[in-house]
Enzyme design. Structure first.
Site, PDB file in Angstrom:
ATOM      1  N   SER A  55      40.634  37.313  42.300  1.00  0.00           N
ATOM      2  CA  SER A  55      40.330  36.000  42.876  1.00  0.00           C
ATOM      3  C   SER A  55      39.707  36.095  44.261  1.00  0.00           C
ATOM      4  CB  SER A  55      41.610  35.164  42.967  1.00  0.00           C
ATOM      5  OG  SER A  55      42.150  34.957  41.673  1.00  0.00           O
ATOM      6  N   GLU A  67      53.243  40.081  50.471  1.00  0.00           N
ATOM      7  CA  GLU A  67      52.284  39.838  51.551  1.00  0.00           C
ATOM      8  C   GLU A  67      52.773  40.337  52.902  1.00  0.00           C
ATOM      9  OE1 GLU A  67      53.436  37.611  49.399  1.00  0.00           O
ATOM     10  OE2 GLU A  67      51.706  37.195  48.129  1.00  0.00           O
ATOM     11  N   ARG A 105      33.752  33.422  48.708  1.00  0.00           N
ATOM     12  CA  ARG A 105      34.537  34.619  48.346  1.00  0.00           C
ATOM     13  C   ARG A 105      33.677  35.645  47.608  1.00  0.00           C
ATOM     14  NH1 ARG A 105      37.923  33.198  42.982  1.00  0.00           N
ATOM     15  NH2 ARG A 105      36.759  31.373  42.322  1.00  0.00           N
TER      16      ARG A 105
END
Lengths: 275, 312
Positions: B35, B56, B8
């Site tokens: 994150s 979402e 990530r």
């Protein structure tokens, strides 16, 4: 303000488009009659008077965009697109047939003039929000219009999209709610009462207008007011009649997803011709 | 292989590079930008970053609309929410129209760790793989992630990329290539082949070392693309080594193991052992503890290799 002459012409167009919708649905013997007829007047004003678009160049970057969030009203959209010249009217006879470019619900990859795929309720308005964001980023002059059903707004995603459009100050976005009061299981307020809609959009920091969704002048004026508001998205609650234009289809949830039979088509066309 | 990098982190850095190179690159997140590392992009290009909030479904729809308007959207959140909560939005608004949307899901698999089973996606590869028009990527490490993100940006169409939370061993060289649909043979071998994806590729290389000490020659094929699967490379491995062990940080149902078995069943059936979660959810624990608990280590791969060799 539209002139009387302009109003008469648009009303004639709307009547003609109703005839096309009924013939199309009669031929396919499958599709959504009531919600196509309730939306026709709003869509007539959009396609024939309001939106900047060029049927000879469907991919024109600076065109206004239209997202039929209530995708089951595809026959109304197809009648407008054919009427404007995006494709031959003859194609309308192929609605919902295998291999046709006129799918049961709008398909951007098959039908010239369709801007996004819709049909699963609640999703079109999110795509309209994204289109409005892209339009602003690219500094294009386009406006983005989306048409929702008043049953569709029971979907939670509609309110996610509503929240985001206000948060990002999308003054180039206009959502029109085709408030015909009926959904497939019955009256919207009985199935799941989500009203009053105007105060809800207002509470989400939208610019809100309420109009008679069959009054051409009122629709046009509301679209003017929407365009004048540049800081906030506009919601136009269009009060409509499901099945509008054909008396025996009007106010009936039972004609939500039912096409006209031979007798009904004949009587409907006669009624529309007399008006 | 001593260096460790979180995929990530590389994603966040690569997004910033892409943002500098192409003004059409836009990024969306659903309140997890710290994150998923999209925050790096948001700081440099605030006007091209859209936080959807904890929503979402709408994030996915907005990404589709941005693509319809000519942008190249990257939408990120955790894998459970990206592929799970917004599944129907991905289906209808992204995959069905073939929108040029890149869904980059971080925190895939059990190495999410302490947050527990509710946050550990063990089914996202299977779900995304079942969608027509969808391309599914699962890079092994940091360098390959950078290359995979660039390949996704250059590809026109929907792509799902699965990344992880923790730091994982570096397998590939910096500046490596990534070709969508092509696997990579990282080590040749003749007795069996490990076909792996994501962080399990590093474990397979360790397992091959252990097997070499027992005079067992294990090939290691890494599939950074789950779909379209590299049929030729999988069948070649089956023909030349005659036994396969798949390994993924995912359910054995429908992901890499499923895809390899489908390919072999139609093309060249040989014994296969699938290493992954055996139709179960994860739980809280450290990433290291969970990998041991669910049998996703080099030692487990060695055992699976021995089982498949016994069936040859």
């Amino acid at each position: 303000m539209l002139t009387d002459q302009q109003i008469r012409e648009l009303e004639d167009t709307a009547r003609h488009l109703r005839v096309e919708v009924l013939k199309m649905l009669h031929t396919s013997q499958s599709g959504h009659t009531g919600g196509s007829l309730s939306a026709i007047d709003v869509m007539t004003v959009l396609y024939y008077q309001r939106m900047r678009h060029d049927p000879s160049n469907p991919a024109w970057e600076d065109r206004d965009r239209f997202v039929l969030s209530k995708g089951h009203a595809a026959p109304a959209l197809y009648a407008c697109l054919a009427g404007c010249g995006y494709f031959p009217k003859e194609d309308l006879k192929t609605l919902r047939r295998l291999g046709s470019h006129l799918q049961g619900h709008p398909d951007m990859n098959k039908t010239p003039g369709v801007d996004v795929c819709t049909g699963s309720l609640g999703q079109g308005i999110s795509q309209a929000v994204g289109l409005a964001m892209a339009t602003r980023l690219a500094a294009r002059p386009s406006r983005v219009y989306t048409l929702l059903g008043d049953g569709e707004v029971q979907e939670g995603q509609v309110w996610e999209a509503t929240m985001s459009a206000a948060h990002y100050g999308l003054g180039n976005l206009c959502a029109i709610i085709d408030q015909n009061g009926l959904q497939i299981d019955g009256a919207t307020e009985d199935v799941m009462n989500v009203g009053p809609l105007g105060p809800k959009f207002l509470a989400f920091n939208w610019h809100v207008l309420e109009v008679d969704g069959h009054d051409i002048q009122a629709i046009s004026r509301a679209l003017d007011e929407a365009e004048a508001e540049t800081e906030r998205p506009t919601a136009i609650i269009a009060r409509t009649v499901k099945g509008k234009g054909v008396s025996f289809f009007e106010h009936k949830a039972s004609y939500h997803g039912v096409p006209p039979n031979d007798d009904e088509l004949e009587r409907a066309l006669a009624a529309l011709a007399m008006r | 292989m001593s260096e460790k990098i979180a995929t990530r982190d590389v994603y966040g850095q690569t997004l910033v590079e892409l943002g500098r190179e192409n003004s059409k690159v836009v990024v969306l997140d659903a309140d997890l930008s710290g994150s998923t590392k999209t925050k790096l992009f948001s700081k440099e290009f605030p006007e091209r970053f859209f936080n959807a909030g904890i929503a979402e479904a709408n994030m996915t729809g907005m990404a589709a609309g941005l693509a319809a308007g000519g942008m190249i959207p990257f939408a990120s959140t955790f894998a459970v929410f990206a592929a799970g909560r917004a599944f129907e939005q991905i289906r209808q608004s992204v995959a069905y129209p073939g929108m040029n949307v890149k869904i980059v899901a971080t925190h895939g698999g059990i190495t999410v760790g302490e947050d527990g089973g509710s946050h550990q996606s063990v089914e996202d590869l299977a779900i995304m793989r079942s969608l027509p028009k969808m391309t599914v990527l699962c890079p092994a490490d940091g360098p390959e992630t950078g290359a995979a993100i660039r390949a996704a940006a250059a590809y026109k169409g929907p792509v799902y990329v699965r990344l992880g939370r923790g730091k994982v061993p570096v397998v590939f060289d910096q500046g490596c290539d990534f070709t969508i649909g092509k696997g990579v043979t990282l080590r040749d071998g003749s007795d069996l082949t490990f076909i792996t994806t994501g962080l399990m590729t590093a474990e397979a290389l360790l397992a091959a070392d252990i097997l070499a000490e027992e005079n067992i020659s294990a090939r290691v094929v890494h599939l950074g693309t789950i779909k379209p699967i590299d049929i030729d490379l999988v069948l070649k491995a089956a023909r030349e080594t005659g036994a396969i062990v798949t390994a993924e940080e995912h359910s054995v149902i429908g992901g890499l193991g499923g895809a390899v078995c489908e390919t072999l069943a139609e093309g060249y059936p040989v014994p296969v052992e699938r290493v992954g979660l055996r139709d179960e959810f994860g739980q809280s624990g450290t990433a290291e503890e969970l990998l041991v608990h669910y049998g996703l280590t080099a030692a487990h791969l060695v055992e699976a290799a021995e089982r498949t060799l016994a069936r040859k």
